[in-house]
Design a protein around this motif. Structure first.
Motif, PDB file in Angstrom:
ATOM      1  N   SER A  59      -7.528  33.270   2.676  1.00 28.60           N
ATOM      2  CA  SER A  59      -6.546  34.357   2.657  1.00 28.60           C
ATOM      3  C   SER A  59      -5.157  33.815   2.396  1.00 28.60           C
ATOM      4  CB  SER A  59      -6.573  35.121   3.982  1.00 28.60           C
ATOM      5  OG  SER A  59      -6.181  34.271   5.041  1.00 28.60           O
ATOM      6  N   ALA A  60      -4.264  34.721   2.076  1.00 26.39           N
ATOM      7  CA  ALA A  60      -2.850  34.396   1.921  1.00 26.39           C
ATOM      8  C   ALA A  60      -2.085  35.210   2.953  1.00 26.39           C
ATOM      9  CB  ALA A  60      -2.384  34.728   0.513  1.00 26.39           C
ATOM     10  N   LYS A  61      -1.028  34.650   3.432  1.00 25.78           N
ATOM     11  CA  LYS A  61      -0.206  35.289   4.464  1.00 25.78           C
ATOM     12  C   LYS A  61       1.176  35.616   3.903  1.00 25.78           C
ATOM     13  CE  LYS A  61      -3.241  34.539   7.791  1.00 25.78           C
ATOM     14  NZ  LYS A  61      -4.046  35.600   8.272  1.00 25.78           N
ATOM     15  N   GLN A  62       1.903  36.438   4.641  1.00 27.08           N
ATOM     16  CA  GLN A  62       3.263  36.782   4.249  1.00 27.08           C
ATOM     17  C   GLN A  62       4.076  35.505   4.052  1.00 27.08           C
ATOM     18  OE1 GLN A  62       5.249  39.702   6.693  1.00 27.08           O
ATOM     19  NE2 GLN A  62       7.262  39.003   6.041  1.00 27.08           N
ATOM     20  N   GLY A  63       4.802  35.468   2.958  1.00 21.57           N
ATOM     21  CA  GLY A  63       5.640  34.317   2.648  1.00 21.57           C
ATOM     22  C   GLY A  63       4.971  33.303   1.733  1.00 21.57           C
ATOM     23  N   ASP A  64       3.639  33.362   1.620  1.00 18.05           N
ATOM     24  CA  ASP A  64       2.943  32.447   0.711  1.00 18.05           C
ATOM     25  C   ASP A  64       3.305  32.768  -0.734  1.00 18.05           C
ATOM     26  OD1 ASP A  64       1.652  31.234   2.834  1.00 18.05           O
ATOM     27  OD2 ASP A  64      -0.319  32.118   2.406  1.00 18.05           O
ATOM     28  N   ILE A  65       3.312  31.746  -1.548  1.00 18.44           N
ATOM     29  CA  ILE A  65       3.461  31.913  -2.990  1.00 18.44           C
ATOM     30  C   ILE A  65       2.097  31.606  -3.587  1.00 18.44           C
ATOM     31  CG2 ILE A  65       4.579  31.087  -5.093  1.00 18.44           C
ATOM     32  CD1 ILE A  65       6.942  30.239  -3.220  1.00 18.44           C
ATOM     33  N   ILE A  66       1.579  32.566  -4.339  1.00 24.08           N
ATOM     34  CA  ILE A  66       0.278  32.360  -4.969  1.00 24.08           C
ATOM     35  C   ILE A  66       0.472  32.293  -6.473  1.00 24.08           C
ATOM     36  CG2 ILE A  66      -0.947  33.498  -3.082  1.00 24.08           C
ATOM     37  CD1 ILE A  66      -1.368  35.875  -5.060  1.00 24.08           C
ATOM     38  N   GLU A  67      -0.480  31.686  -7.145  1.00 23.91           N
ATOM     39  CA  GLU A  67      -0.432  31.656  -8.604  1.00 23.91           C
ATOM     40  C   GLU A  67      -1.787  32.057  -9.154  1.00 23.91           C
ATOM     41  OE1 GLU A  67       0.923  27.810  -9.838  1.00 23.91           O
ATOM     42  OE2 GLU A  67      -0.626  26.758  -8.739  1.00 23.91           O
ATOM     43  N   ILE A  68      -1.723  32.755 -10.286  1.00 22.65           N
ATOM     44  CA  ILE A  68      -2.920  33.318 -10.912  1.00 22.65           C
ATOM     45  C   ILE A  68      -3.204  32.543 -12.190  1.00 22.65           C
ATOM     46  CG2 ILE A  68      -3.968  35.384 -11.909  1.00 22.65           C
ATOM     47  CD1 ILE A  68      -1.931  37.020 -10.171  1.00 22.65           C
ATOM     48  N   GLY A  69      -4.418  32.001 -12.261  1.00 23.80           N
ATOM     49  CA  GLY A  69      -4.840  31.259 -13.438  1.00 23.80           C
ATOM     50  C   GLY A  69      -5.887  32.028 -14.213  1.00 23.80           C
ATOM     51  N   ILE A  70      -5.746  32.027 -15.513  1.00 19.80           N
ATOM     52  CA  ILE A  70      -6.676  32.726 -16.409  1.00 19.80           C
ATOM     53  C   ILE A  70      -7.067  31.764 -17.517  1.00 19.80           C
ATOM     54  CG2 ILE A  70      -6.895  34.588 -18.127  1.00 19.80           C
ATOM     55  CD1 ILE A  70      -6.656  35.913 -15.530  1.00 19.80           C
ATOM     56  N   GLU A  71      -8.348  31.795 -17.888  1.00 16.09           N
ATOM     57  CA  GLU A  71      -8.775  31.067 -19.081  1.00 16.09           C
ATOM     58  C   GLU A  71      -9.867  31.849 -19.786  1.00 16.09           C
ATOM     59  OE1 GLU A  71      -9.991  27.139 -17.948  1.00 16.09           O
ATOM     60  OE2 GLU A  71     -11.868  27.804 -17.083  1.00 16.09           O
ATOM     61  N   SER A  79     -14.242  42.075 -27.833  1.00 16.38           N
ATOM     62  CA  SER A  79     -13.875  41.781 -26.447  1.00 16.38           C
ATOM     63  C   SER A  79     -13.442  40.333 -26.285  1.00 16.38           C
ATOM     64  CB  SER A  79     -15.065  42.056 -25.524  1.00 16.38           C
ATOM     65  OG  SER A  79     -16.117  41.147 -25.817  1.00 16.38           O
ATOM     66  N   ILE A  80     -12.875  40.078 -25.129  1.00 16.10           N
ATOM     67  CA  ILE A  80     -12.533  38.727 -24.718  1.00 16.10           C
ATOM     68  C   ILE A  80     -12.954  38.619 -23.260  1.00 16.10           C
ATOM     69  CG2 ILE A  80     -10.158  39.385 -24.168  1.00 16.10           C
ATOM     70  CD1 ILE A  80      -9.287  36.558 -24.991  1.00 16.10           C
ATOM     71  N   THR A  81     -13.660  37.554 -22.926  1.00 16.01           N
ATOM     72  CA  THR A  81     -14.130  37.343 -21.559  1.00 16.01           C
ATOM     73  C   THR A  81     -13.304  36.234 -20.930  1.00 16.01           C
ATOM     74  OG1 THR A  81     -16.350  38.044 -22.180  1.00 16.01           O
ATOM     75  CG2 THR A  81     -16.129  36.830 -20.113  1.00 16.01           C
ATOM     76  N   LEU A  82     -12.802  36.524 -19.738  1.00 12.56           N
ATOM     77  CA  LEU A  82     -11.899  35.614 -19.041  1.00 12.56           C
ATOM     78  C   LEU A  82     -12.482  35.180 -17.702  1.00 12.56           C
ATOM     79  CD1 LEU A  82      -8.722  37.815 -19.584  1.00 12.56           C
ATOM     80  CD2 LEU A  82      -9.471  35.906 -21.010  1.00 12.56           C
ATOM     81  N   GLN A  83     -11.988  34.066 -17.195  1.00 10.01           N
ATOM     82  CA  GLN A  83     -12.249  33.613 -15.831  1.00 10.01           C
ATOM     83  C   GLN A  83     -10.906  33.570 -15.120  1.00 10.01           C
ATOM     84  OE1 GLN A  83     -14.065  29.816 -16.910  1.00 10.01           O
ATOM     85  NE2 GLN A  83     -15.899  30.487 -15.826  1.00 10.01           N
ATOM     86  N   CYS A  84     -10.931  33.745 -13.803  1.00  8.96           N
ATOM     87  CA  CYS A  84      -9.681  33.764 -13.045  1.00  8.96           C
ATOM     88  C   CYS A  84      -9.828  32.978 -11.754  1.00  8.96           C
ATOM     89  CB  CYS A  84      -9.304  35.217 -12.728  1.00  8.96           C
ATOM     90  SG  CYS A  84      -7.823  35.379 -11.723  1.00  8.96           S
ATOM     91  N   ASP A  85      -8.771  32.277 -11.412  1.00  2.00           N
ATOM     92  CA  ASP A  85      -8.676  31.604 -10.124  1.00  2.00           C
ATOM     93  C   ASP A  85      -7.290  31.887  -9.572  1.00  2.00           C
ATOM     94  OD1 ASP A  85      -9.595  29.729  -8.036  1.00  2.00           O
ATOM     95  OD2 ASP A  85      -7.968  28.477  -8.782  1.00  2.00           O
ATOM     96  N   VAL A  86      -7.226  32.254  -8.321  1.00  2.00           N
ATOM     97  CA  VAL A  86      -5.942  32.458  -7.652  1.00  2.00           C
ATOM     98  C   VAL A  86      -5.869  31.432  -6.544  1.00  2.00           C
ATOM     99  CG1 VAL A  86      -4.482  34.049  -6.363  1.00  2.00           C
ATOM    100  CG2 VAL A  86      -5.975  34.927  -8.178  1.00  2.00           C
ATOM    101  N   ARG A  87      -4.750  30.740  -6.474  1.00  2.00           N
ATOM    102  CA  ARG A  87      -4.599  29.699  -5.457  1.00  2.00           C
ATOM    103  C   ARG A  87      -3.212  29.738  -4.836  1.00  2.00           C
ATOM    104  NH1 ARG A  87      -4.241  24.274  -9.325  1.00  2.00           N
ATOM    105  NH2 ARG A  87      -2.126  24.668 -10.071  1.00  2.00           N
ATOM    106  N   ASN A  88      -3.104  29.105  -3.692  1.00  2.00           N
ATOM    107  CA  ASN A  88      -1.829  28.939  -3.017  1.00  2.00           C
ATOM    108  C   ASN A  88      -1.025  27.915  -3.814  1.00  2.00           C
ATOM    109  OD1 ASN A  88       0.081  27.506  -1.146  1.00  2.00           O
ATOM    110  ND2 ASN A  88      -0.676  29.062   0.277  1.00  2.00           N
ATOM    111  N   LYS A  89       0.171  28.259  -4.207  1.00  2.00           N
ATOM    112  CA  LYS A  89       0.998  27.385  -5.039  1.00  2.00           C
ATOM    113  C   LYS A  89       1.314  26.072  -4.350  1.00  2.00           C
ATOM    114  CE  LYS A  89       3.910  25.924  -8.135  1.00  2.00           C
ATOM    115  NZ  LYS A  89       3.385  25.110  -9.217  1.00  2.00           N
ATOM    116  N   MET A  90       1.571  26.110  -3.065  1.00  3.20           N
ATOM    117  CA  MET A  90       2.016  24.910  -2.356  1.00  3.20           C
ATOM    118  C   MET A  90       0.863  23.969  -1.981  1.00  3.20           C
ATOM    119  SD  MET A  90       5.113  25.696  -2.646  1.00  3.20           S
ATOM    120  CE  MET A  90       6.118  24.606  -1.684  1.00  3.20           C
ATOM    121  N   THR A  91      -0.272  24.552  -1.602  1.00  2.00           N
ATOM    122  CA  THR A  91      -1.397  23.728  -1.135  1.00  2.00           C
ATOM    123  C   THR A  91      -2.502  23.572  -2.177  1.00  2.00           C
ATOM    124  OG1 THR A  91      -2.637  25.595  -0.215  1.00  2.00           O
ATOM    125  CG2 THR A  91      -0.996  24.536   1.227  1.00  2.00           C
ATOM    126  N   HIS A  92      -2.481  24.410  -3.192  1.00  2.00           N
ATOM    127  CA  HIS A  92      -3.531  24.497  -4.228  1.00  2.00           C
ATOM    128  C   HIS A  92      -4.876  24.937  -3.662  1.00  2.00           C
ATOM    129  CE1 HIS A  92      -1.476  22.048  -7.654  1.00  2.00           C
ATOM    130  NE2 HIS A  92      -0.711  22.999  -7.173  1.00  2.00           N
TER     131      HIS A  92
END
Length: 130
Positions: A59-71, A79-92
């Protein structure tokens, strides 16, 4: 995977457990996938057709910075098929993974239309061709 978008988890993004509301995160992912597809397919008329099973890893908590990755995992004819990963920016630390997001290219009437793309293109390369 390239991480293009960052979000700051704010109070309005939280669920009753004081962690990031899953619906908000899915909204951000859908928007990021749409923007990515629009840029790749060079068409603003793109819609989400399918989002596969999602896996909330942490989970992410208030104040966390997250980043969204797409490929891109696949180009179809319309069509285009994508994959996604969302991670905490600071801890990865991974927050969520989505194995398959299918975005469909539409024509002026809103019907699926061939896009003619077969590989990832970068805007800077398109501009250099001009």
């Amino acid at each position: 995977m390239n991480y293009h978008t960052r979000k700051w988890v704010k109070p309005e993004d939280l669920n009753p457990n004081h962690s990031l509301f899953g619906g908000r995160l899915l909204q951000w992912i859908d928007e990021e996938a749409a923007l990515y597809a629009i840029i790749q397919l060079e068409n603003t008329k793109v819609v989400t057709k399918f989002i596969s099973e999602i896996n909330f890893v942490s989970s992410a908590k208030q104040g966390d910075i997250i980043e969204i990755g797409i490929e891109v995992s696949k180009f179809g004819s319309s069509s285009i098929t994508l994959q996604c990963d969302v991670r905490n920016k600071m801890t990865h630390q991974s927050i969520i993974t989505v194995d398959k997001i299918v975005m469909v290219n539409l024509d002026e009437e809103g019907n699926p239309a061939p896009h003619g793309k077969t590989q990832v293109e970068f805007v800077k390369d398109r501009l250099n061709k001009l």
